[in-house]
Design an enzyme around this catalytic site. Structure first.
Site, PDB file in Angstrom:
ATOM      1  N   THR A   1       0.817  -1.207   0.000  1.00  0.00           N
ATOM      2  CA  THR A   1       0.000   0.000   0.000  1.00  0.00           C
ATOM      3  C   THR A   1       0.856   1.265   0.000  1.00  0.00           C
ATOM      4  O   THR A   1       2.008   1.236   0.459  1.00  0.00           O
ATOM      5  CB  THR A   1      -0.891  -0.016   1.259  1.00  0.00           C
ATOM      6  N   ASP A   2       0.261   2.362  -0.451  1.00  0.00           N
ATOM      7  CA  ASP A   2       0.959   3.659  -0.370  1.00  0.00           C
ATOM      8  C   ASP A   2       1.019   4.173   1.070  1.00  0.00           C
ATOM      9  O   ASP A   2       1.761   5.110   1.367  1.00  0.00           O
ATOM     10  CB  ASP A   2       0.298   4.699  -1.290  1.00  0.00           C
ATOM     11  N   GLU A   3       0.232   3.558   1.972  1.00  0.00           N
ATOM     12  CA  GLU A   3       0.192   4.070   3.354  1.00  0.00           C
ATOM     13  C   GLU A   3       1.523   3.885   4.071  1.00  0.00           C
ATOM     14  O   GLU A   3       1.760   4.514   5.110  1.00  0.00           O
ATOM     15  CB  GLU A   3      -0.943   3.414   4.141  1.00  0.00           C
TER      16      GLU A   3
ATOM     17  N   TYR B   1      -2.030  -0.442  10.945  1.00  0.00           N
ATOM     18  CA  TYR B   1      -2.136  -1.111   9.633  1.00  0.00           C
ATOM     19  C   TYR B   1      -0.934  -0.763   8.763  1.00  0.00           C
ATOM     20  O   TYR B   1      -0.245  -1.644   8.222  1.00  0.00           O
ATOM     21  CB  TYR B   1      -3.442  -0.703   8.921  1.00  0.00           C
TER      22      TYR B   1
ATOM     23  N   LYS C   1       2.096  -3.212   7.357  1.00  0.00           N
ATOM     24  CA  LYS C   1       2.393  -3.416   5.929  1.00  0.00           C
ATOM     25  C   LYS C   1       3.832  -2.996   5.628  1.00  0.00           C
ATOM     26  O   LYS C   1       4.542  -3.655   4.858  1.00  0.00           O
ATOM     27  CB  LYS C   1       1.417  -2.617   5.048  1.00  0.00           C
TER      28      LYS C   1
HETATM   29  P1  NAD Z   1      -9.691  -7.456   2.089  1.00  0.00           P
HETATM   30  O1  NAD Z   1      -9.739  -7.173   3.558  1.00  0.00           O
HETATM   31  O2  NAD Z   1     -10.900  -7.227   1.268  1.00  0.00           O
HETATM   32  O3  NAD Z   1      -9.226  -8.978   1.860  1.00  0.00           O
HETATM   33  C1  NAD Z   1      -8.236  -9.594   2.613  1.00  0.00           C
HETATM   34  C2  NAD Z   1      -8.341 -11.086   2.399  1.00  0.00           C
HETATM   35  O4  NAD Z   1      -7.296 -11.729   3.142  1.00  0.00           O
HETATM   36  C3  NAD Z   1      -9.656 -11.691   2.913  1.00  0.00           C
HETATM   37  O5  NAD Z   1     -10.170 -12.590   1.962  1.00  0.00           O
HETATM   38  C4  NAD Z   1      -9.253 -12.420   4.185  1.00  0.00           C
HETATM   39  O6  NAD Z   1     -10.071 -13.542   4.471  1.00  0.00           O
HETATM   40  C5  NAD Z   1      -7.835 -12.832   3.837  1.00  0.00           C
HETATM   41  N1  NAD Z   1      -7.013 -13.061   5.032  1.00  0.00           N
HETATM   42  C6  NAD Z   1      -6.912 -12.259   6.123  1.00  0.00           C
HETATM   43  N2  NAD Z   1      -6.076 -12.818   7.019  1.00  0.00           N
HETATM   44  C7  NAD Z   1      -5.608 -13.968   6.459  1.00  0.00           C
HETATM   45  C8  NAD Z   1      -4.693 -14.975   6.896  1.00  0.00           C
HETATM   46  N3  NAD Z   1      -4.092 -14.897   8.081  1.00  0.00           N
HETATM   47  N4  NAD Z   1      -4.442 -16.003   6.061  1.00  0.00           N
HETATM   48  C9  NAD Z   1      -5.059 -16.099   4.850  1.00  0.00           C
HETATM   49  N5  NAD Z   1      -5.941 -15.198   4.408  1.00  0.00           N
HETATM   50  C10 NAD Z   1      -6.210 -14.127   5.201  1.00  0.00           C
HETATM   51  O7  NAD Z   1      -8.454  -6.623   1.565  1.00  0.00           O
HETATM   52  P2  NAD Z   1      -8.228  -5.908   0.162  1.00  0.00           P
HETATM   53  O8  NAD Z   1      -8.753  -4.535   0.231  1.00  0.00           O
HETATM   54  O9  NAD Z   1      -8.654  -6.826  -0.910  1.00  0.00           O
HETATM   55  O10 NAD Z   1      -6.615  -5.801   0.178  1.00  0.00           O
HETATM   56  C11 NAD Z   1      -5.824  -6.878  -0.326  1.00  0.00           C
HETATM   57  C12 NAD Z   1      -4.359  -6.495  -0.215  1.00  0.00           C
HETATM   58  O11 NAD Z   1      -4.106  -5.304  -0.953  1.00  0.00           O
HETATM   59  C13 NAD Z   1      -3.906  -6.193   1.211  1.00  0.00           C
HETATM   60  O12 NAD Z   1      -2.623  -6.710   1.374  1.00  0.00           O
HETATM   61  C14 NAD Z   1      -3.890  -4.689   1.288  1.00  0.00           C
HETATM   62  O13 NAD Z   1      -2.926  -4.236   2.218  1.00  0.00           O
HETATM   63  C15 NAD Z   1      -3.507  -4.318  -0.127  1.00  0.00           C
HETATM   64  N6  NAD Z   1      -3.991  -3.028  -0.606  1.00  0.00           N
HETATM   65  C16 NAD Z   1      -5.303  -2.699  -0.506  1.00  0.00           C
HETATM   66  C17 NAD Z   1      -5.741  -1.476  -1.021  1.00  0.00           C
HETATM   67  C18 NAD Z   1      -7.204  -1.075  -0.964  1.00  0.00           C
HETATM   68  O14 NAD Z   1      -7.528   0.063  -1.328  1.00  0.00           O
HETATM   69  N7  NAD Z   1      -8.123  -1.925  -0.561  1.00  0.00           N
HETATM   70  C19 NAD Z   1      -4.825  -0.602  -1.624  1.00  0.00           C
HETATM   71  C20 NAD Z   1      -3.484  -0.976  -1.685  1.00  0.00           C
HETATM   72  C21 NAD Z   1      -3.074  -2.200  -1.185  1.00  0.00           C
HETATM   73  O1  DAU Z   2      -4.216   3.924   0.393  1.00  0.00           O
HETATM   74  C1  DAU Z   2      -4.390   2.544   0.299  1.00  0.00           C
HETATM   75  C2  DAU Z   2      -5.254   2.075   1.450  1.00  0.00           C
HETATM   76  O2  DAU Z   2      -6.579   2.526   1.171  1.00  0.00           O
HETATM   77  C3  DAU Z   2      -5.227   0.557   1.633  1.00  0.00           C
HETATM   78  O3  DAU Z   2      -3.938   0.161   1.977  1.00  0.00           O
HETATM   79  C4  DAU Z   2      -6.222   0.125   2.716  1.00  0.00           C
HETATM   80  O4  DAU Z   2      -6.265  -1.291   2.798  1.00  0.00           O
HETATM   81  C5  DAU Z   2      -7.602   0.632   2.328  1.00  0.00           C
HETATM   82  O5  DAU Z   2      -8.536   0.320   3.340  1.00  0.00           O
HETATM   83  C6  DAU Z   2      -7.558   2.151   2.116  1.00  0.00           C
HETATM   84  O6  DAU Z   2      -7.305   2.849   3.368  1.00  0.00           O
HETATM   85  P1  DAU Z   2      -8.099   4.180   3.758  1.00  0.00           P
HETATM   86  O7  DAU Z   2      -8.057   4.360   5.218  1.00  0.00           O
HETATM   87  O8  DAU Z   2      -7.663   5.316   2.908  1.00  0.00           O
HETATM   88  O9  DAU Z   2      -9.585   3.746   3.256  1.00  0.00           O
HETATM   89  P2  DAU Z   2     -11.033   3.968   3.894  1.00  0.00           P
HETATM   90  O10 DAU Z   2     -12.014   3.525   2.859  1.00  0.00           O
HETATM   91  O11 DAU Z   2     -11.151   3.359   5.250  1.00  0.00           O
HETATM   92  O12 DAU Z   2     -11.121   5.524   4.056  1.00  0.00           O
HETATM   93  C7  DAU Z   2     -10.927   6.401   2.944  1.00  0.00           C
HETATM   94  C8  DAU Z   2     -11.008   7.825   3.469  1.00  0.00           C
HETATM   95  O13 DAU Z   2     -12.351   8.092   3.878  1.00  0.00           O
HETATM   96  C9  DAU Z   2     -10.155   8.081   4.681  1.00  0.00           C
HETATM   97  O14 DAU Z   2      -9.641   9.396   4.613  1.00  0.00           O
HETATM   98  C10 DAU Z   2     -11.117   7.967   5.864  1.00  0.00           C
HETATM   99  C11 DAU Z   2     -12.430   8.456   5.268  1.00  0.00           C
HETATM  100  N1  DAU Z   2     -13.665   7.810   5.815  1.00  0.00           N
HETATM  101  C12 DAU Z   2     -13.715   6.465   5.849  1.00  0.00           C
HETATM  102  C13 DAU Z   2     -14.832   5.823   6.317  1.00  0.00           C
HETATM  103  C14 DAU Z   2     -14.902   4.295   6.398  1.00  0.00           C
HETATM  104  C15 DAU Z   2     -14.727   8.598   6.214  1.00  0.00           C
HETATM  105  O15 DAU Z   2     -14.674   9.838   6.154  1.00  0.00           O
HETATM  106  N2  DAU Z   2     -15.850   7.974   6.669  1.00  0.00           N
HETATM  107  C16 DAU Z   2     -15.941   6.602   6.759  1.00  0.00           C
HETATM  108  O16 DAU Z   2     -16.992   6.096   7.217  1.00  0.00           O
END
Ligand code: NAD
Ligand code: DAU
Length: 361
Positions: free
Chosen positions: A132-134, A157, A161
């Site tokens: 992630t970019d975080e 988180y 990561k």
């Molecule tokens: P998600 O929470 O939707 O999915 C995570 C999956 O991992 C789930 O299916 C869960 O059951 C599985 N999991 C959790 N713990 C586990 C374990 N111990 N063993 C095996 N499986 C396990 O997450 P996502 O949003 O699809 O993110 C997937 C990946 O991409 C993560 O590594 C996250 O850090 C990264 N990522 C997400 C975003 C985003 O915007 N969602 C952006 C950048 C990177």
């Molecule tokens: O940047 C990549 C990341 O983006 C991933 O690594 C994470 O897995 C993914 O969850 C996401 O993180 P964020 O914290 O940015 O996503 P989230 O959807 O939780 O929130 C997006 C923005 O919206 C953040 O600034 C918080 C705000 N927010 C979120 C929720 C859930 C609100 O204002 N209200 C809300 O109810």
């Protein structure tokens, strides 16, 4: 290739698995997922009859299971999505983030190392780590994260990561494991768990419930349609330089409040143009009236923005989906998949939400 996709029943993992299984029928895929609250086998229904895919329920912190899977399935490629992914949950309960994101990635790297070191060379094996970019922390009003931006993670988180990224790097440097890491911005699209900003706002807007914007709503995120992310991972997996990291972003910065306003407009328009939908989700006036500013997330990062020049120049990647069309597709997906999200909203997640926030969903 015999490809192990961990976390392949989650949001991005399932989109990636579907994309890969359909694109590469000659490869074999093993999806390993613990099926936490975020994992859902329904996400993989579209490929359940594919002959080149197998599902294993399991935990990436389990070395015995991993060793067995590597051996029996002759795994030569790993794409690691498995993670605890929600920042808010990492603030209220960080332990699982340490277990899965750090210990889990370590255990997976160890399984790969042990299995692949038995080969005569590391030719033909690869470990792609999805991050992630975080990890880079928070930006001010200007600037972009590049691959050389120092890590400065702010939430449990992000720290978990960042730690996993360091382990992946170290396994390349020390043991010669062929790794590539991608660091991506915020994804949106089908199958995203409705705790995340976009699906949460869409579903609350359908139901006429408050739309909780944290703080003043001015925090900025860079949004990318999930399929664009999947293509980037595929390219990095096949053509990425070993030991390198690639930033992936949409060049699409939005303040949270502006996204929520846009979603309200799009949901209003979707309902206005469809009598069945407006009957199901009746609402008088504009859904913007539902916006409610709530207490800010502790340590809330102000701004993320990605410089994707490296992946664009080296691997020829660029996003193809516009935000307008991507959001519309996403809203349509949630309209057409109500049973998927109703099951989530009435299950374990409802109980979790009540215990955290003292009110129902
Ligand atoms: P998600 O929470 O939707 O999915 C995570 C999956 O991992 C789930 O299916 C869960 O059951 C599985 N999991 C959790 N713990 C586990 C374990 N111990 N063993 C095996 N499986 C396990 O997450 P996502 O949003 O699809 O993110 C997937 C990946 O991409 C993560 O590594 C996250 O850090 C990264 N990522 C997400 C975003 C985003 O915007 N969602 C952006 C950048 C990177
Ligand atoms: O940047 C990549 C990341 O983006 C991933 O690594 C994470 O897995 C993914 O969850 C996401 O993180 P964020 O914290 O940015 O996503 P989230 O959807 O939780 O929130 C997006 C923005 O919206 C953040 O600034 C918080 C705000 N927010 C979120 C929720 C859930 C609100 O204002 N209200 C809300 O109810």
């Amino acid at each position: 290739m015999n490809i192990l996709i961990t976390g392949g029943a989650g949001f991005i993992g399932s989109n990636f698995a579907i994309y890969m299984i359909n694109t590469y029928p000659e490869d074999r895929f093993v999806i390993l997922d613990k099926l936490t609250y975020a994992g859902n086998l329904e996400n993989l229904k579209g490929v359940e009859d594919a002959g080149n895919y197998k599902f294993v329920k399991g935990d990436i912190t389990d070395p015995v299971l991993l060793q067995k899977v590597f051996k029996e399935e002759a795994i030569n490629t790993v794409v690691n999505f498995a993670a605890e992914s929600h920042v808010d949950r990492s603030i209220t309960g960080p332990a699982e983030f340490i277990d899965t994101n750090i210990v889990g990635t370590f255990t997976l790297l160890e399984a790969a190392r042990k299995s692949w070191q038995e080969r005569s060379s590391m030719e033909g094996v690869r470990f792609l780590h999805v991050s992630t970019d975080e990890v880079y922390g928070s930006l001010g009003k200007t600037g972009l994260f590049t691959e050389t931006t120092p890590f400065s993670p702010n939430s449990p988180y992000a720290a978990s990561k960042a730690s996993s990224d360091h382990l992946v790097r170290a396994y390349h440097h020390t043991y010669g494991i062929p790794v590539v890491t991608t660091n991506c911005s915020n994804n949106y699209g089908p199958y995203q768990f409705p705790e995340k900003l976009i699906p949460l706002m869409v579903l609350n807007a359908f139901k006429g419930k408050p739309l909780p914007v944290y703080g003043d709503g001015k925090n900025v995120r860079d949004w990318l349609y999930v399929e664009d992310h999947c293509r980037a991972i595929d390219l990095a997996l096949r053509n990425g330089r070993l030991g390198e990291t690639y930033n992936v972003g949409g060049n699409n910065e939005w303040k949270n409040i502006d996204i929520v306003n846009l979603l309200c407009t799009q949901v209003d328009e979707a309902c206005a143009s469809d009598t069945e939908l407006s009957g199901k989700y009746p609402f008088k006036g504009s859904r913007k009236e539902l916006i409610t500013f709530v207490k800010d997330r502790p340590g809330h990062d102000m701004r993320y923005a990605i410089d994707s020049t490296k992946i664009s120049e080296e691997l020829g990647w660029s996003p193809v989906e516009s935000f307008e069309t991507g959001l519309k597709k996403t809203i349509d997906w949630y309209i057409n998949n109500e049973p998927w999200w109703e099951r989530i909203l009435s299950g374990e997640y409802a109980r979790y939400y009540e215990s955290q926030y003292g009110t129902g969903l």
